[in-house]
Motif scaffolding. Structure first.
Motif, PDB file in Angstrom:
ATOM      1  N   HIS A  60      12.872   5.618  -1.268  1.00  0.00           N
ATOM      2  CA  HIS A  60      12.860   4.810  -0.051  1.00  0.00           C
ATOM      3  C   HIS A  60      13.646   5.477   1.071  1.00  0.00           C
ATOM      4  CE1 HIS A  60      13.983   1.511   2.665  1.00  0.00           C
ATOM      5  NE2 HIS A  60      12.793   1.026   2.343  1.00  0.00           N
ATOM      6  N   SER A  61      14.731   6.114   0.758  1.00  0.00           N
ATOM      7  CA  SER A  61      15.565   6.761   1.778  1.00  0.00           C
ATOM      8  C   SER A  61      14.846   7.921   2.474  1.00  0.00           C
ATOM      9  CB  SER A  61      16.870   7.267   1.162  1.00  0.00           C
ATOM     10  OG  SER A  61      16.600   8.214   0.142  1.00  0.00           O
ATOM     11  N   SER A  62      13.793   8.447   1.855  1.00  0.00           N
ATOM     12  CA  SER A  62      13.047   9.575   2.427  1.00  0.00           C
ATOM     13  C   SER A  62      11.814   9.148   3.210  1.00  0.00           C
ATOM     14  CB  SER A  62      12.616  10.534   1.315  1.00  0.00           C
ATOM     15  OG  SER A  62      13.744  11.095   0.693  1.00  0.00           O
ATOM     16  N   TRP A  63      11.451   7.883   3.202  1.00  0.00           N
ATOM     17  CA  TRP A  63      10.244   7.431   3.882  1.00  0.00           C
ATOM     18  C   TRP A  63      10.212   7.815   5.356  1.00  0.00           C
ATOM     19  CZ3 TRP A  63       9.152   1.785   1.854  1.00  0.00           C
ATOM     20  CH2 TRP A  63       8.915   1.832   0.479  1.00  0.00           C
ATOM     21  N   PRO A  64      11.310   7.614   6.123  1.00  0.00           N
ATOM     22  CA  PRO A  64      11.249   7.942   7.554  1.00  0.00           C
ATOM     23  C   PRO A  64      11.055   9.437   7.841  1.00  0.00           C
ATOM     24  CG  PRO A  64      13.084   6.456   7.122  1.00  0.00           C
ATOM     25  CD  PRO A  64      12.570   6.932   5.787  1.00  0.00           C
ATOM     26  N   SER A  65      11.496  10.294   6.945  1.00  0.00           N
ATOM     27  CA  SER A  65      11.427  11.736   7.202  1.00  0.00           C
ATOM     28  C   SER A  65      10.274  12.426   6.477  1.00  0.00           C
ATOM     29  CB  SER A  65      12.747  12.401   6.804  1.00  0.00           C
ATOM     30  OG  SER A  65      12.982  12.235   5.418  1.00  0.00           O
ATOM     31  N   THR A  66       9.505  11.684   5.695  1.00  0.00           N
ATOM     32  CA  THR A  66       8.388  12.271   4.953  1.00  0.00           C
ATOM     33  C   THR A  66       7.142  12.281   5.822  1.00  0.00           C
ATOM     34  OG1 THR A  66       9.300  11.515   2.845  1.00  0.00           O
ATOM     35  CG2 THR A  66       6.954  12.079   2.880  1.00  0.00           C
ATOM     36  N   THR A  67       6.720  13.488   6.214  1.00  0.00           N
ATOM     37  CA  THR A  67       5.530  13.653   7.042  1.00  0.00           C
ATOM     38  C   THR A  67       4.308  13.794   6.154  1.00  0.00           C
ATOM     39  OG1 THR A  67       6.872  14.790   8.703  1.00  0.00           O
ATOM     40  CG2 THR A  67       4.492  15.039   8.871  1.00  0.00           C
ATOM     41  N   LEU A  68       3.251  13.087   6.512  1.00  0.00           N
ATOM     42  CA  LEU A  68       2.021  13.142   5.732  1.00  0.00           C
ATOM     43  C   LEU A  68       1.212  14.380   6.104  1.00  0.00           C
ATOM     44  CD1 LEU A  68       1.025   9.383   5.990  1.00  0.00           C
ATOM     45  CD2 LEU A  68       2.393  10.531   4.224  1.00  0.00           C
ATOM     46  N   SER A  69       0.399  14.830   5.144  1.00  0.00           N
ATOM     47  CA  SER A  69      -0.456  16.009   5.352  1.00  0.00           C
ATOM     48  C   SER A  69      -1.907  15.642   5.079  1.00  0.00           C
ATOM     49  CB  SER A  69      -0.039  17.132   4.396  1.00  0.00           C
ATOM     50  OG  SER A  69       1.289  17.518   4.640  1.00  0.00           O
ATOM     51  N   GLU A  70      -2.794  16.449   5.639  1.00  0.00           N
ATOM     52  CA  GLU A  70      -4.226  16.247   5.437  1.00  0.00           C
ATOM     53  C   GLU A  70      -4.537  16.128   3.946  1.00  0.00           C
ATOM     54  OE1 GLU A  70      -8.211  15.944   6.816  1.00  0.00           O
ATOM     55  OE2 GLU A  70      -6.452  16.257   8.076  1.00  0.00           O
ATOM     56  N   HIS A  71      -5.333  15.122   3.595  1.00  0.00           N
ATOM     57  CA  HIS A  71      -5.815  14.875   2.232  1.00  0.00           C
ATOM     58  C   HIS A  71      -4.742  14.369   1.268  1.00  0.00           C
ATOM     59  CE1 HIS A  71      -9.602  16.498   3.527  1.00  0.00           C
ATOM     60  NE2 HIS A  71      -9.041  17.664   3.803  1.00  0.00           N
ATOM     61  N   ASP A  72      -3.568  13.975   1.773  1.00  0.00           N
ATOM     62  CA  ASP A  72      -2.574  13.356   0.889  1.00  0.00           C
ATOM     63  C   ASP A  72      -3.171  12.091   0.278  1.00  0.00           C
ATOM     64  OD1 ASP A  72      -0.468  15.129   1.077  1.00  0.00           O
ATOM     65  OD2 ASP A  72       0.657  13.951   2.540  1.00  0.00           O
ATOM     66  N   GLU A  73      -2.760  11.801  -0.944  1.00  0.00           N
ATOM     67  CA  GLU A  73      -3.173  10.576  -1.615  1.00  0.00           C
ATOM     68  C   GLU A  73      -1.931   9.724  -1.823  1.00  0.00           C
ATOM     69  OE1 GLU A  73      -5.733  11.061  -4.984  1.00  0.00           O
ATOM     70  OE2 GLU A  73      -6.899  12.630  -3.977  1.00  0.00           O
ATOM     71  N   ILE A  74      -1.860   8.614  -1.082  1.00  0.00           N
ATOM     72  CA  ILE A  74      -0.706   7.729  -1.120  1.00  0.00           C
ATOM     73  C   ILE A  74      -1.063   6.520  -1.976  1.00  0.00           C
ATOM     74  CG2 ILE A  74       0.773   6.216   0.257  1.00  0.00           C
ATOM     75  CD1 ILE A  74      -0.780   9.120   1.933  1.00  0.00           C
ATOM     76  N   THR A  75      -0.182   6.203  -2.898  1.00  0.00           N
ATOM     77  CA  THR A  75      -0.369   5.042  -3.759  1.00  0.00           C
ATOM     78  C   THR A  75       0.823   4.121  -3.587  1.00  0.00           C
ATOM     79  OG1 THR A  75      -1.510   6.452  -5.356  1.00  0.00           O
ATOM     80  CG2 THR A  75      -0.828   4.272  -6.110  1.00  0.00           C
ATOM     81  N   LEU A  76       0.543   2.841  -3.287  1.00  0.00           N
ATOM     82  CA  LEU A  76       1.585   1.827  -3.188  1.00  0.00           C
ATOM     83  C   LEU A  76       1.615   1.036  -4.483  1.00  0.00           C
ATOM     84  CD1 LEU A  76       0.863   0.393   0.376  1.00  0.00           C
ATOM     85  CD2 LEU A  76       2.431   2.223  -0.259  1.00  0.00           C
ATOM     86  N   PHE A  77       2.822   0.827  -5.001  1.00  0.00           N
ATOM     87  CA  PHE A  77       3.009   0.053  -6.215  1.00  0.00           C
ATOM     88  C   PHE A  77       3.860  -1.166  -5.884  1.00  0.00           C
ATOM     89  CE2 PHE A  77       2.703   4.482  -7.435  1.00  0.00           C
ATOM     90  CZ  PHE A  77       1.774   4.460  -8.452  1.00  0.00           C
ATOM     91  N   GLN A  78       3.444  -2.333  -6.334  1.00  0.00           N
ATOM     92  CA  GLN A  78       4.230  -3.546  -6.154  1.00  0.00           C
ATOM     93  C   GLN A  78       4.918  -3.858  -7.473  1.00  0.00           C
ATOM     94  OE1 GLN A  78       4.325  -5.209  -3.120  1.00  0.00           O
ATOM     95  NE2 GLN A  78       5.999  -6.351  -4.004  1.00  0.00           N
ATOM     96  N   ALA A  79       6.238  -4.067  -7.400  1.00  0.00           N
ATOM     97  CA  ALA A  79       6.996  -4.407  -8.601  1.00  0.00           C
ATOM     98  C   ALA A  79       6.534  -5.773  -9.117  1.00  0.00           C
ATOM     99  CB  ALA A  79       8.486  -4.444  -8.303  1.00  0.00           C
ATOM    100  N   ILE A  80       6.372  -5.861 -10.427  1.00  0.00           N
ATOM    101  CA  ILE A  80       5.936  -7.106 -11.049  1.00  0.00           C
ATOM    102  C   ILE A  80       6.936  -7.461 -12.139  1.00  0.00           C
ATOM    103  CG2 ILE A  80       4.111  -8.206 -12.399  1.00  0.00           C
ATOM    104  CD1 ILE A  80       2.140  -6.270 -11.090  1.00  0.00           C
ATOM    105  N   ALA A  81       7.448  -8.685 -12.064  1.00  0.00           N
ATOM    106  CA  ALA A  81       8.382  -9.152 -13.088  1.00  0.00           C
ATOM    107  C   ALA A  81       7.578  -9.613 -14.303  1.00  0.00           C
ATOM    108  CB  ALA A  81       9.226 -10.292 -12.542  1.00  0.00           C
ATOM    109  N   GLY A  82       8.120  -9.370 -15.467  1.00  0.00           N
ATOM    110  CA  GLY A  82       7.415  -9.783 -16.668  1.00  0.00           C
ATOM    111  C   GLY A  82       8.338  -9.721 -17.864  1.00  0.00           C
ATOM    112  N   GLY A  83       7.790 -10.019 -18.955  1.00  0.00           N
ATOM    113  CA  GLY A  83       8.625 -10.028 -20.141  1.00  0.00           C
ATOM    114  C   GLY A  83       7.927  -9.538 -21.358  1.00  0.00           C
TER     115      GLY A  83
END
Length: 66
Positions: free
Chosen positions: A43-66
């Motif tokens: 998370h601390s690197s998000w502001p400084s991480t520049t995207l490049s052509e053809h990058d594949e970004i995946t978002l993950f949502q935390a899920i609580a479980g047991g």
């Protein structure tokens, strides 16, 4: 430039950062993890991480479980 966000092709500015991308999609940062090309980006690197052509970004949502 073209990138993939959760397997959907989108177009972004050449100077787009990860933080700008997430802000433009109004993604809540709570409980979200992000990987670019299968590498998790701290998370601390998000502001400084520049995207490049053809990058594949995946978002993950935390899920609580047991």
């Amino acid at each position: 430039m073209h990138i993939k966000l959760n397997n959907k092709s989108i177009q972004v500015d050449l100077t787009c950062t990860l933080q700008a991308l997430l802000d433009s999609y109004q993604t809540s940062e709570a409980g979200v993890a992000v990987a670019i090309n299968d590498t998790v980006i701290p998370h601390s690197s998000w502001p400084s991480t520049t995207l490049s052509e053809h990058d594949e970004i995946t978002l993950f949502q935390a899920i609580a479980g047991g």
